[in-house]
Design an enzyme around this catalytic site. Sequence first.
Site, PDB file in Angstrom:
ATOM      1  N   GLY A 204      -3.643 -12.237   7.924  1.00 18.92           N
ATOM      2  CA  GLY A 204      -4.222 -12.809   9.414  1.00 18.92           C
ATOM      3  C   GLY A 204      -5.155 -13.361   8.818  1.00 18.92           C
TER       4      GLY A 204
ATOM      5  CG  ASP B 113      -6.109  -2.016  14.972  1.00 14.57           C
ATOM      6  OD1 ASP B 113      -6.599  -1.327  14.218  1.00 14.57           O
ATOM      7  OD2 ASP B 113      -4.928  -1.515  16.243  1.00 14.57           O
TER       8      ASP B 113
ATOM      9  CD  GLN C 268      -0.870  -0.906   3.877  1.00  8.08           C
ATOM     10  OE1 GLN C 268      -2.104  -1.266   3.567  1.00  8.08           O
ATOM     11  NE2 GLN C 268      -0.193  -1.409   4.471  1.00  8.08           N
TER      12      GLN C 268
HETATM   13  N1  SAM Z   1      -7.008   1.880  13.584  1.00 10.49           N
HETATM   14  C1  SAM Z   1      -6.977   1.755  11.886  1.00 10.49           C
HETATM   15  C2  SAM Z   1      -8.117   2.475  10.938  1.00 10.49           C
HETATM   16  O1  SAM Z   1      -9.553   1.516  10.821  1.00 10.49           O
HETATM   17  O2  SAM Z   1      -8.191   2.888  10.407  1.00 10.49           O
HETATM   18  C3  SAM Z   1      -6.210   1.212  11.452  1.00 10.49           C
HETATM   19  C4  SAM Z   1      -4.985   0.278  12.227  1.00 10.49           C
HETATM   20  S1  SAM Z   1      -3.705  -0.870  11.402  1.00 10.49           S
HETATM   21  C5  SAM Z   1      -3.147   0.786  10.858  1.00 10.49           C
HETATM   22  C6  SAM Z   1      -4.627  -1.275   9.595  1.00 10.49           C
HETATM   23  C7  SAM Z   1      -3.419  -2.409  10.110  1.00 10.49           C
HETATM   24  O3  SAM Z   1      -4.449  -3.770   9.521  1.00 10.49           O
HETATM   25  C8  SAM Z   1      -2.100  -1.705   8.553  1.00 10.49           C
HETATM   26  O4  SAM Z   1      -1.725  -1.376   9.006  1.00 10.49           O
HETATM   27  C9  SAM Z   1      -2.831  -3.005   7.936  1.00 10.49           C
HETATM   28  O5  SAM Z   1      -1.321  -2.481   7.026  1.00 10.49           O
HETATM   29  C10 SAM Z   1      -3.174  -4.176   8.514  1.00 10.49           C
HETATM   30  N2  SAM Z   1      -3.456  -4.944   7.586  1.00 10.49           N
HETATM   31  C11 SAM Z   1      -4.739  -4.480   6.696  1.00 10.49           C
HETATM   32  N3  SAM Z   1      -4.934  -6.078   5.979  1.00 10.49           N
HETATM   33  C12 SAM Z   1      -4.464  -7.455   6.477  1.00 10.49           C
HETATM   34  C13 SAM Z   1      -4.375  -8.767   6.710  1.00 10.49           C
HETATM   35  N4  SAM Z   1      -5.155  -9.196   5.654  1.00 10.49           N
HETATM   36  N5  SAM Z   1      -3.879  -9.475   7.488  1.00 10.49           N
HETATM   37  C14 SAM Z   1      -2.394  -8.337   8.338  1.00 10.49           C
HETATM   38  N6  SAM Z   1      -2.777  -6.968   8.406  1.00 10.49           N
HETATM   39  C15 SAM Z   1      -3.301  -6.745   7.693  1.00 10.49           C
END
Ligand code: SAM
Length: 301
Positions: free
Chosen positions: A156, A174, A48
Amino acid sequence: DDPNLIKVIDRDQEENLMDLWYTENHQDDTKFSIKVQEHIHSEKSEFQQIDFFRSKTFGTFFTLDGYMMVTEKDEFIYHDMITHIPMAVNPSIKKVLIIGGGDGGTAREVLRYPHIEKVDMVEIDERVVRLCQQYLPLTASKLDQDDRLKLHFEDGLKFVQESADGSYDLILVDSTDPIGPGEGLFTVEFYNNCKRVLSDDGILINQHESPYYASYAHEMKRAHSKIKETFPIAKVYQFHMPTYPSGHWLFGFASKKYDPIKDIKADEWHQLGIKTKYYNTDLHIGCFMLPTYVKNELDNA
Ligand code: SAM
């Protein structure tokens, strides 16, 4: 064709950094902007587009693919509400799985509980973690300081597929919104795997988007209908998030056993002496009381 991917920032005058604004399109005709003091960092990771900015009102904040993730000033609201709601329902939780959460705010809150023995945090994008350690050190403070936490840089969805039955007491999703790498985290397959890897008294908390704007409400209904299919107890709770679309945001609470209101252990939670800036046990009850239009939408989900 997503306008956020193309236009992360607006420059009123291309050359004049004093007129730099971060703008997110909350609807086709509705924008949210923050005046930027400094565009600190910009890079495209394997997964991303990542940008860090500094602003007067919200402090340092970062975006993924142009969407607001975390600001220094309001992150306590989101991280209190994702963590302390389930912890007050079952303060004996010992094994926690965090999916996403690369900024470290959720891990920081979870690790405040002394009974917690192990936290696995599965973040797909290592660059988010490394950059948050550099630019958001208060949010990321526990990511390299607590032996109970293990970081896994992988998807995940795949991680839960491969986890053993009953291996966690709490799963906190999250994640980003259901586009890009976060998409698989809003599927029945993922929720079923979460149910399988949770212990009998396990709890799942996950992103439920926002009820106000139609495109977000659509995702709220989709997430809720799938979780209702999967878990015998599935409730939705609300909180106020100034920098997210409409400012009205939701998490889902799902469990095989616990009702989040009837089963709150308020006295036990107070005895832990955990100080919070947003969460309290009155708010815990209140946040499950939803506005009529939201209740109606969820009932029809
Ligand atoms: N609080 C935030 C929001 O709702 O906007 C979310 C915070 S956190 C930064 C979200 C994280 O989820 C990102 O760093 C992203 O890389 C991660 N993410 C997205 N898809 C994912 C997946 N399939 N497995 C693990 N992490 C994932």
